[in-house]
Design a protein around this motif. Structure first.
Motif, PDB file in Angstrom:
ATOM      1  N   MET A  88     -10.183 -58.548  51.092  1.00  0.00           N
ATOM      2  CA  MET A  88     -10.607 -58.702  49.719  1.00  0.00           C
ATOM      3  C   MET A  88     -11.677 -57.861  49.149  1.00  0.00           C
ATOM      4  O   MET A  88     -11.421 -57.595  47.957  1.00  0.00           O
ATOM      5  N   GLY A  89     -12.639 -57.054  49.935  1.00  0.00           N
ATOM      6  CA  GLY A  89     -13.350 -56.056  49.750  1.00  0.00           C
ATOM      7  C   GLY A  89     -12.576 -54.802  49.011  1.00  0.00           C
ATOM      8  O   GLY A  89     -12.949 -54.171  48.397  1.00  0.00           O
ATOM      9  N   LEU A  90     -11.489 -54.597  49.988  1.00  0.00           N
ATOM     10  CA  LEU A  90     -10.519 -53.203  49.583  1.00  0.00           C
ATOM     11  C   LEU A  90      -9.912 -53.793  48.081  1.00  0.00           C
ATOM     12  O   LEU A  90      -9.897 -52.604  47.241  1.00  0.00           O
ATOM     13  N   PHE A  91      -9.444 -54.737  47.813  1.00  0.00           N
ATOM     14  CA  PHE A  91      -8.831 -55.148  46.368  1.00  0.00           C
ATOM     15  C   PHE A  91     -10.128 -54.983  45.450  1.00  0.00           C
ATOM     16  O   PHE A  91      -9.586 -54.327  44.455  1.00  0.00           O
ATOM     17  N   LEU A 126      -9.542 -52.202  42.477  1.00  0.00           N
ATOM     18  CA  LEU A 126      -9.904 -53.070  41.137  1.00  0.00           C
ATOM     19  C   LEU A 126     -10.706 -51.955  40.327  1.00  0.00           C
ATOM     20  O   LEU A 126     -10.552 -51.537  39.118  1.00  0.00           O
ATOM     21  N   ILE A 127     -11.996 -51.799  40.804  1.00  0.00           N
ATOM     22  CA  ILE A 127     -13.124 -50.980  40.003  1.00  0.00           C
ATOM     23  C   ILE A 127     -12.673 -49.532  39.963  1.00  0.00           C
ATOM     24  O   ILE A 127     -12.836 -48.917  38.897  1.00  0.00           O
ATOM     25  N   LEU A 128     -11.721 -49.002  40.970  1.00  0.00           N
ATOM     26  CA  LEU A 128     -11.412 -47.558  40.671  1.00  0.00           C
ATOM     27  C   LEU A 128     -10.337 -47.329  39.745  1.00  0.00           C
ATOM     28  O   LEU A 128     -10.529 -46.712  38.703  1.00  0.00           O
ATOM     29  N   ALA A 129      -9.567 -48.317  39.679  1.00  0.00           N
ATOM     30  CA  ALA A 129      -8.450 -48.394  38.470  1.00  0.00           C
ATOM     31  C   ALA A 129      -9.128 -48.729  37.197  1.00  0.00           C
ATOM     32  O   ALA A 129      -8.648 -48.022  36.049  1.00  0.00           O
ATOM     33  N   VAL A 130     -10.269 -49.660  36.901  1.00  0.00           N
ATOM     34  CA  VAL A 130     -10.937 -49.522  35.595  1.00  0.00           C
ATOM     35  C   VAL A 130     -11.554 -48.378  35.515  1.00  0.00           C
ATOM     36  O   VAL A 130     -11.245 -47.686  34.303  1.00  0.00           O
ATOM     37  N   ILE A 131     -12.370 -47.666  36.238  1.00  0.00           N
ATOM     38  CA  ILE A 131     -12.938 -46.320  36.179  1.00  0.00           C
ATOM     39  C   ILE A 131     -11.928 -45.398  35.566  1.00  0.00           C
ATOM     40  O   ILE A 131     -12.068 -44.745  34.502  1.00  0.00           O
TER      41      ILE A 131
END
Length: 54
Positions: free
Chosen positions: A1-4, A8-13
């Motif tokens: 879950m933490g990896l996801f 997701l945060i990296l994809a948004v950035i």
């Protein structure tokens, strides 16, 4: 879950950074700089010199 969540945060950035680069390139093709939306010192000086020339 933490990896996801991290992915997701990296994809948004990276998505937002890509969008900003796209906007800057699009404006530069129109002959505008990225700072055209702001009232910076260079813009004030340019406007003053245009007024004096008229």
């Amino acid at each position: 879950m933490g990896l996801f969540v991290n992915i997701l945060i990296l994809a948004v950035i990276f998505g937002f950074a890509g969008y900003q680069i796209y906007r800057a390139v699009k404006r530069s093709k129109q002959g505008k700089c990225a700072a055209c939306d702001y009232d910076c010192e260079a813009k004030k000086m340019l406007n003053q010199s245009k007024k004096r020339a008229m």
